[in-house]
Design an enzyme around this catalytic site. Structure first.
Site, PDB file in Angstrom:
ATOM      1  CG  HIS A 305      -0.769  -5.759  -1.875  1.00 43.97           C
ATOM      2  ND1 HIS A 305       0.156  -6.643  -1.798  1.00 43.97           N
ATOM      3  CD2 HIS A 305      -0.142  -4.821  -2.593  1.00 43.97           C
ATOM      4  CE1 HIS A 305       1.099  -6.664  -2.509  1.00 43.97           C
ATOM      5  NE2 HIS A 305       0.985  -5.321  -3.074  1.00 43.97           N
ATOM      6  CD  GLU A 316      -5.384  -3.889  -0.129  1.00 45.02           C
ATOM      7  OE1 GLU A 316      -5.518  -5.187   0.025  1.00 45.02           O
ATOM      8  OE2 GLU A 316      -4.274  -3.206  -0.186  1.00 45.02           O
ATOM      9  CE  LYS A 337       3.170  -5.985   1.179  1.00 46.13           C
ATOM     10  NZ  LYS A 337       1.587  -6.760   0.875  1.00 46.13           N
ATOM     11  CG  HIS A 342       6.437  -4.978  -0.214  1.00 45.76           C
ATOM     12  ND1 HIS A 342       6.139  -6.306  -0.513  1.00 45.76           N
ATOM     13  CD2 HIS A 342       5.896  -4.404  -1.200  1.00 45.76           C
ATOM     14  CE1 HIS A 342       5.372  -6.393  -1.552  1.00 45.76           C
ATOM     15  NE2 HIS A 342       5.221  -5.315  -1.903  1.00 45.76           N
ATOM     16  CG  PHE A 403       4.974  -3.040 -10.058  1.00 47.08           C
ATOM     17  CD1 PHE A 403       3.682  -2.498  -9.404  1.00 47.08           C
ATOM     18  CD2 PHE A 403       6.347  -2.759  -9.820  1.00 47.08           C
ATOM     19  CE1 PHE A 403       4.140  -1.281  -8.506  1.00 47.08           C
ATOM     20  CE2 PHE A 403       6.626  -1.504  -9.135  1.00 47.08           C
ATOM     21  CZ  PHE A 403       5.346  -0.641  -8.460  1.00 47.08           C
TER      22      PHE A 403
END
Length: 420
Positions: A305, A316, A337, A342, A403
């Site tokens: 991620h 992570e 990313k 993102h 989130f």
């Protein structure tokens, strides 16, 4: 009930690098960043922030002006990506004699038609208009992308829109996967699109203090996942789509198969709206392996991620260390990313495509801007610092953590690995 294999027969994207898949992956392998400045001068307070945009995308050319005029930019990007994936799969726009009543669409977006709504607010409050366009609701609704995709491609099955923050398109892909695997759907168009350029959106993210600042030192290396000097995430726009298809249906029509989707797992941290936790992410990772019938030892690569935030990165890596145990230091991990930014609701889809291409091309893109700069809290896995090729990759994971504590992980297998 027996489960069907799920082939990935089409890939399509509108990315900061354009829409060519080979060029997209080549530039990722080279560690080439697409980050640039987003400059605005028509707002109450001009913004100058690192951003990732798709400057070459002309919706009128790609979609035709009549269709494009019915869509907010997020839906335009989504429709264009879906068209590209559809064509890549060798499917025709016209159904002909084949019924598409069991063909569907599952789409992800975090923001939906935010630009359309913001335009409406400006017209009402800044320009003093009394009425808005009758298209305002149609342009702004979150399910606009999947609705247009279903209409344009004649998909008579399920049509779903998933809004789960940064995990939106990963969850959309996973839910599409479940429908094909169960036999409920024969073909699913899935992916995501988002456009976070709206002034209010940018200012809201700025207020969270998780965005990389906009200064001369922030572009193009603004996004630095896992780095000791990380400065925050970089927002971007884009659209990405995959065609998931019943394996037998795909082989019967002679389709090219890019890879196989074999597992999907989700979880909720259930502890905090914006602070992730190792235990929650680990549950999603393990659930994905269980769903795919894999063990941690089977995984050859993880597309992380990796948002480049001080809260997210160490958690992570901690979850990956817990999953792989003593083998963690040998498992290649990279965060694309760092180069494409993102894309919020589209992030899971573009990273899923990156993972499928890694398996197809037997190569791993790097985490850019990380060499010699690793955060000690992120040690313990094999961070890919430069693109690697000539590998033997069979299975890979793609992580999406959002989130709200929503976690989603997808497991992919190389197209020829299932029969090996």
């Amino acid at each position: 009930m027996s489960q069907r294999r799920v082939a990935i027969t089409g890939l399509g994207l509108i990315s900061p690098y354009g829409g060519d898949l080979a060029d997209y992956f080549d530039r990722l392998l080279a560690g080439e960043s697409a980050v640039r400045y987003l400059l605005t001068d028509d707002l109450p307070r001009p913004l100058s922030i690192p951003f990732v945009s798709c400057p070459g995308f002309d919706p009128d050319t790609v979609l035709g002006k009549p269709l494009a005029s019915m869509m907010d930019r997020f839906a335009q990007l989504g429709m264009a990506a879906a068209f590209a994936a559809w064509d890549d799969a060798g499917l025709t726009r016209s159904a002909g004699e084949e019924s598409r009543d069991s063909w569907g669409c599952a789409w992800g977006t975090a923001l939906g038609g935010t630009l359309a709504y913001e335009k409406g607010y400006r017209e009402l409050w800044q320009k003093g208009r009394e009425r808005l366009s009758p298209l305002a609701v149609i342009l702004g609704m979150n399910n606009a992308a999947n609705a247009h995709i279903s209409i344009q491609l004649g998909l008579g099955g399920v049509s779903m829109s998933h809004t789960v923050a940064c995990a939106s398109s990963a969850i959309a892909i996973g839910e599409a996967f479940r429908r094909v695997r169960s036999g409920e759907a024969t073909v699913m168009v899935t992916g995501g699109s988002d456009v976070p350029q709206a002034y209010g959106v940018a200012r809201a993210w700025e207020a969270l203090r998780v965005m990389a600042p906009g200064d001369a030192n922030s572009s193009p290396s603004a996004c630095r996942p896992f780095a000791a000097d990380r400065r925050g995430l970089v927002l971007g726009e884009g659209g990405a789509a995959l065609i998931l298809e019943d394996w037998d249906h795909a082989t019967a029509r002679g389709a090219r198969i890019h890879g196989e989707l074999v597992g999907y797992g989700t979880s909720c941290d259930h502890t905090h709206l914006v602070r992730p936790e190792v235990a929650g992410q680990l549950r999603a990772l393990q659930a994905t392996l269980d769903d795919a019938g894999l063990s941690a030892d089977d995984i050859d690569y993880v597309n992380a991620h990796g948002t480049a935030t001080a809260e997210g990165d160490p958690v992570e890596v901690g979850a990956l260390r817990a999953l792989f145990g003593e083998r963690a230091a040998q498992v290649p991990v990279s965060a694309t990313k760092s180069m494409h930014g993102h894309l919020l609701g589209a992030a899971g889809a573009i990273e899923a495509i990156s993972t499928v291409l890694a398996l197809r091309e037997q190569a791993i893109p790097p985490t850019a801007h990380l060499a010699g700069n690793l955060d000690p809290a992120c040690e313990g896995v094999d961070h890919v610092l430069e693109g690697r090729s000539g590998l033997r990759l069979r299975t890979a994971l793609s992580n999406s953590f959002a989130f709200g504590g929503s976690n989603a992980v997808l497991a992919f297998r190389a197209a020829d690995a299932g029969n090996a």
